[in-house]
Design a protein around this motif. Structure first.
Motif, PDB file in Angstrom:
ATOM      1  N   ASP A  74     132.572  -6.173  93.041  1.00  0.00           N
ATOM      2  CA  ASP A  74     131.220  -5.650  93.209  1.00  0.00           C
ATOM      3  C   ASP A  74     131.254  -4.168  93.589  1.00  0.00           C
ATOM      4  OD1 ASP A  74     132.194  -5.722  95.764  1.00  0.00           O
ATOM      5  OD2 ASP A  74     130.792  -7.206  96.519  1.00  0.00           O
ATOM      6  N   GLY A  75     132.407  -3.528  93.407  1.00  0.00           N
ATOM      7  CA  GLY A  75     132.573  -2.116  93.749  1.00  0.00           C
ATOM      8  C   GLY A  75     133.138  -1.886  95.140  1.00  0.00           C
ATOM      9  N   LYS A  76     133.052  -2.900  96.011  1.00  0.00           N
ATOM     10  CA  LYS A  76     133.536  -2.769  97.379  1.00  0.00           C
ATOM     11  C   LYS A  76     134.770  -3.625  97.652  1.00  0.00           C
ATOM     12  CE  LYS A  76     128.923  -1.772  99.220  1.00  0.00           C
ATOM     13  NZ  LYS A  76     127.861  -2.220 100.171  1.00  0.00           N
ATOM     14  N   GLY A  85     138.865  -2.888  99.477  1.00  0.00           N
ATOM     15  CA  GLY A  85     139.323  -1.616  98.938  1.00  0.00           C
ATOM     16  C   GLY A  85     138.180  -0.858  98.310  1.00  0.00           C
ATOM     17  N   GLU A  86     138.509   0.299  97.751  1.00  0.00           N
ATOM     18  CA  GLU A  86     137.520   1.121  97.052  1.00  0.00           C
ATOM     19  C   GLU A  86     137.718   0.958  95.549  1.00  0.00           C
ATOM     20  OE1 GLU A  86     135.077   2.804  98.374  1.00  0.00           O
ATOM     21  OE2 GLU A  86     135.647   2.272 100.431  1.00  0.00           O
ATOM     22  N   PHE A  87     136.752   0.331  94.889  1.00  0.00           N
ATOM     23  CA  PHE A  87     136.837   0.079  93.464  1.00  0.00           C
ATOM     24  C   PHE A  87     135.593   0.672  92.803  1.00  0.00           C
ATOM     25  CE2 PHE A  87     138.827  -3.432  95.797  1.00  0.00           C
ATOM     26  CZ  PHE A  87     140.138  -3.260  95.384  1.00  0.00           C
ATOM     27  N   SER A  88     135.823   1.599  91.900  1.00  0.00           N
ATOM     28  CA  SER A  88     134.702   2.368  91.345  1.00  0.00           C
ATOM     29  C   SER A  88     133.913   1.582  90.303  1.00  0.00           C
ATOM     30  CB  SER A  88     135.220   3.673  90.723  1.00  0.00           C
ATOM     31  OG  SER A  88     136.197   3.398  89.727  1.00  0.00           O
ATOM     32  N   GLN A  89     134.537   0.576  89.676  1.00  0.00           N
ATOM     33  CA  GLN A  89     133.831  -0.166  88.633  1.00  0.00           C
ATOM     34  C   GLN A  89     133.590  -1.616  89.052  1.00  0.00           C
ATOM     35  OE1 GLN A  89     137.024   1.073  87.754  1.00  0.00           O
ATOM     36  NE2 GLN A  89     136.559   2.915  86.603  1.00  0.00           N
ATOM     37  N   ASN A  90     132.501  -2.163  88.547  1.00  0.00           N
ATOM     38  CA  ASN A  90     132.273  -3.602  88.642  1.00  0.00           C
ATOM     39  C   ASN A  90     132.913  -4.260  87.421  1.00  0.00           C
ATOM     40  OD1 ASN A  90     130.794  -3.000  90.875  1.00  0.00           O
ATOM     41  ND2 ASN A  90     128.812  -3.514  89.998  1.00  0.00           N
ATOM     42  N   PHE A  91     133.549  -5.393  87.601  1.00  0.00           N
ATOM     43  CA  PHE A  91     134.150  -6.092  86.477  1.00  0.00           C
ATOM     44  C   PHE A  91     134.244  -7.574  86.808  1.00  0.00           C
ATOM     45  CE2 PHE A  91     137.533  -4.487  89.176  1.00  0.00           C
ATOM     46  CZ  PHE A  91     138.311  -5.610  89.392  1.00  0.00           C
ATOM     47  N   ASN A  92     134.418  -8.371  85.769  1.00  0.00           N
ATOM     48  CA  ASN A  92     134.527  -9.823  85.924  1.00  0.00           C
ATOM     49  C   ASN A  92     135.380 -10.327  84.771  1.00  0.00           C
ATOM     50  OD1 ASN A  92     134.213 -12.606  86.177  1.00  0.00           O
ATOM     51  ND2 ASN A  92     132.057 -12.465  86.729  1.00  0.00           N
ATOM     52  N   VAL A  93     136.676 -10.576  85.028  1.00  0.00           N
ATOM     53  CA  VAL A  93     137.601 -10.999  83.984  1.00  0.00           C
ATOM     54  C   VAL A  93     138.435 -12.166  84.499  1.00  0.00           C
ATOM     55  CG1 VAL A  93     137.721  -8.714  82.916  1.00  0.00           C
ATOM     56  CG2 VAL A  93     139.378  -9.329  84.699  1.00  0.00           C
ATOM     57  N   THR A  94     138.933 -12.981  83.564  1.00  0.00           N
ATOM     58  CA  THR A  94     139.782 -14.113  83.926  1.00  0.00           C
ATOM     59  C   THR A  94     141.147 -13.905  83.291  1.00  0.00           C
ATOM     60  OG1 THR A  94     137.854 -15.567  84.041  1.00  0.00           O
ATOM     61  CG2 THR A  94     140.014 -16.613  83.909  1.00  0.00           C
ATOM     62  N   VAL A  95     142.153 -13.822  84.146  1.00  0.00           N
ATOM     63  CA  VAL A  95     143.507 -13.415  83.748  1.00  0.00           C
ATOM     64  C   VAL A  95     144.412 -14.644  83.670  1.00  0.00           C
ATOM     65  CG1 VAL A  95     145.460 -11.914  84.308  1.00  0.00           C
ATOM     66  CG2 VAL A  95     143.128 -11.257  84.988  1.00  0.00           C
ATOM     67  N   PRO A  96     145.160 -14.825  82.574  1.00  0.00           N
ATOM     68  CA  PRO A  96     146.126 -15.933  82.527  1.00  0.00           C
ATOM     69  C   PRO A  96     147.108 -15.862  83.689  1.00  0.00           C
ATOM     70  CG  PRO A  96     145.833 -14.986  80.341  1.00  0.00           C
ATOM     71  CD  PRO A  96     145.099 -14.088  81.294  1.00  0.00           C
ATOM     72  N   VAL A  97     147.405 -17.014  84.285  1.00  0.00           N
ATOM     73  CA  VAL A  97     148.311 -17.065  85.437  1.00  0.00           C
ATOM     74  C   VAL A  97     149.669 -16.469  85.088  1.00  0.00           C
ATOM     75  CG1 VAL A  97     149.559 -18.625  86.978  1.00  0.00           C
ATOM     76  CG2 VAL A  97     147.177 -19.047  86.467  1.00  0.00           C
ATOM     77  N   ARG A  98     150.113 -16.695  83.887  1.00  0.00           N
ATOM     78  CA  ARG A  98     151.442 -16.213  83.479  1.00  0.00           C
ATOM     79  C   ARG A  98     151.574 -14.703  83.644  1.00  0.00           C
ATOM     80  NH1 ARG A  98     153.280 -16.089  77.288  1.00  0.00           N
ATOM     81  NH2 ARG A  98     155.391 -15.253  77.508  1.00  0.00           N
TER      82      ARG A  98
END
Length: 374
Positions: free
Chosen positions: A168-170, A189-202
């Motif tokens: 959420d940027g924060k 942490g400080e995150f400049s972008q909002n994102f929503n991704v699902t990453v393979p565990v591998r």
């Protein structure tokens, strides 16, 4: 193509990139490692249909790399790794012999390997995605150690086979679920972008394994299609899972009927003994919970049963009788990585209960009870 290099150093690098290779690839060339010699470095690449690992080797004191001539070849990863692992020399000499063979030698031995078809090895597109975030390797390893256990091994909903990263940027919220248990962790942490991704565990497991120091900052580049982890001249790239990941944070109960606290070191051995008894591969634990303590019963029709009592527990609220998958409960408690207290909050006998460390508010586990005649 010809070069000299320290054997142990080169073995480590080719072993790392080889983890991108799938044993079931229909393309024989994808069982190999592309060795590309430039005048000033070696480029190693391995891949399958969903992942690629690329690393650069530049001349230095540790690797003793000396490039005699440039060129490129694809070599079967399994045989190359095993040959170099069993060679005895400190340094090795690698060179092409004709158009379809590579020779690996030291002062005592010489091995010749046929190369694979270059034309069938399509170079991965490693152009960097537009969004960049930075996370410590320690946080990636925490995600693998404490969150990834809750992913599904096989599911028609492929997004449940990965770990969801949402910002959420924060802060970043990492989450995993197979619908029967859920794990959630917050990374500040400080995150400049909002994102929503699902990453393979591998991909996460490889980043946690290949990169070395917990304090290192890993560059992560991501868009809607792929993610890259970059550090120390190594890039790990993976495609992402499609679909909408469940909002686990929204389903965490806010009100509870009962709660208990007890030492992790006490309850873990009790559960481990209880799950020795399984029917059809499932270790059902039947629990009676009250202020007097907890009773845990488990049994298997062809083996026997266990009846265990735990009295050193703080319990508050309604008395409950419920059944739970013992392995799921054990994994949730162990994932907290605590030697102190474990807190379990209950909303009922068939609704998810929360497992947490009272000293760590950033991590929450949910386990769904089993439906049972108990």
């Amino acid at each position: 193509m010809e070069f000299f290099i320290n054997r142990s150093y080169f073995l480590n690098k080719i072993t790392n990139v080889s983890h991108a290779i799938s044993p079931n690839s229909p393309n024989p060339s994808y069982s190999g490692i592309l060795i590309f010699l430039h005048p000033d470095m070696i480029h190693l690449t391995a891949q399958d249909s969903t992942m690629a690992i690329v690393t650069e080797i530049h001349p230095g004191e540790l690797n003793q790399l000396r490039i005699e001539s440039t060129g490129h070849m694809i070599v079967d990863a399994k045989y190359l790794i095993e040959i170099i692992r069993h060679m005895g020399g400190k340094n090795i000499h690698v060179m092409t012999v004709g158009d379809n063979m590579i020779q690996v030698s030291d002062e005592n031995s010489k091995f010749n390997l046929f190369t694979l078809e270059l034309e069938r090895f399509a170079l991965p597109d490693i152009k960097r995605p537009e969004n960049e975030i930075k996370i410590s390797l320690k946080n990636i390893r925490t995600t693998v150690d404490r969150i990834a256990y809750a992913t599904s091994e096989k599911d028609a909903r492929t997004m449940l086979m990965g770990v969801n990263f949402r910002s959420d940027g924060k802060r970043i919220i990492t989450a995993a679920t197979d619908s029967y248990r859920m794990a959630l962790n917050y990374i500040d942490g400080e995150f400049s972008q909002n994102f929503n991704v699902t990453v393979p565990v591998r991909a996460l497991q490889e980043a946690a394994r290949i990169f070395k120091n917990d304090d290192d900052i890993i560059q992560i580049f991501v868009n809607k299609r792929k993610i890259q982890f970059v550090s120390d001249r190594t890039l790990i790239q993976s495609t992402l899972y499609d679909g909408t990941f469940p909002d686990i944070a929204a389903v965490i109960p806010k009100n509870f009927k009962s709660m208990m606290e007890l030492d992790a070191s006490m309850i873990i051995p009790v559960i481990e003994r209880g799950i020795l008894f399984k029917d059809d591969g499932v270790a059902e634990l039947r629990m009676n919970l009250s202020e007097k303590g907890i009773q845990i019963y488990s049994g298997a029709s062809t083996i026997g049963n266990a009846d265990q009592q735990v009295y050193e527990v703080f319990y508050q609220g309604e008395e409950l009788r419920m059944a739970v998958n013992g392995e799921y409960l054990l994994q949730a408690i162990k994932a907290l990585k605590t030697l102190g207290k474990v807190r379990i909050d209950f909303t009922g006998v068939i609704t998810p209960f929360k497992v947490s460390d009272p000293e760590n508010k950033d991590m929450t586990m949910l386990v769904v009870p089993m439906r049972s005649s108990y």
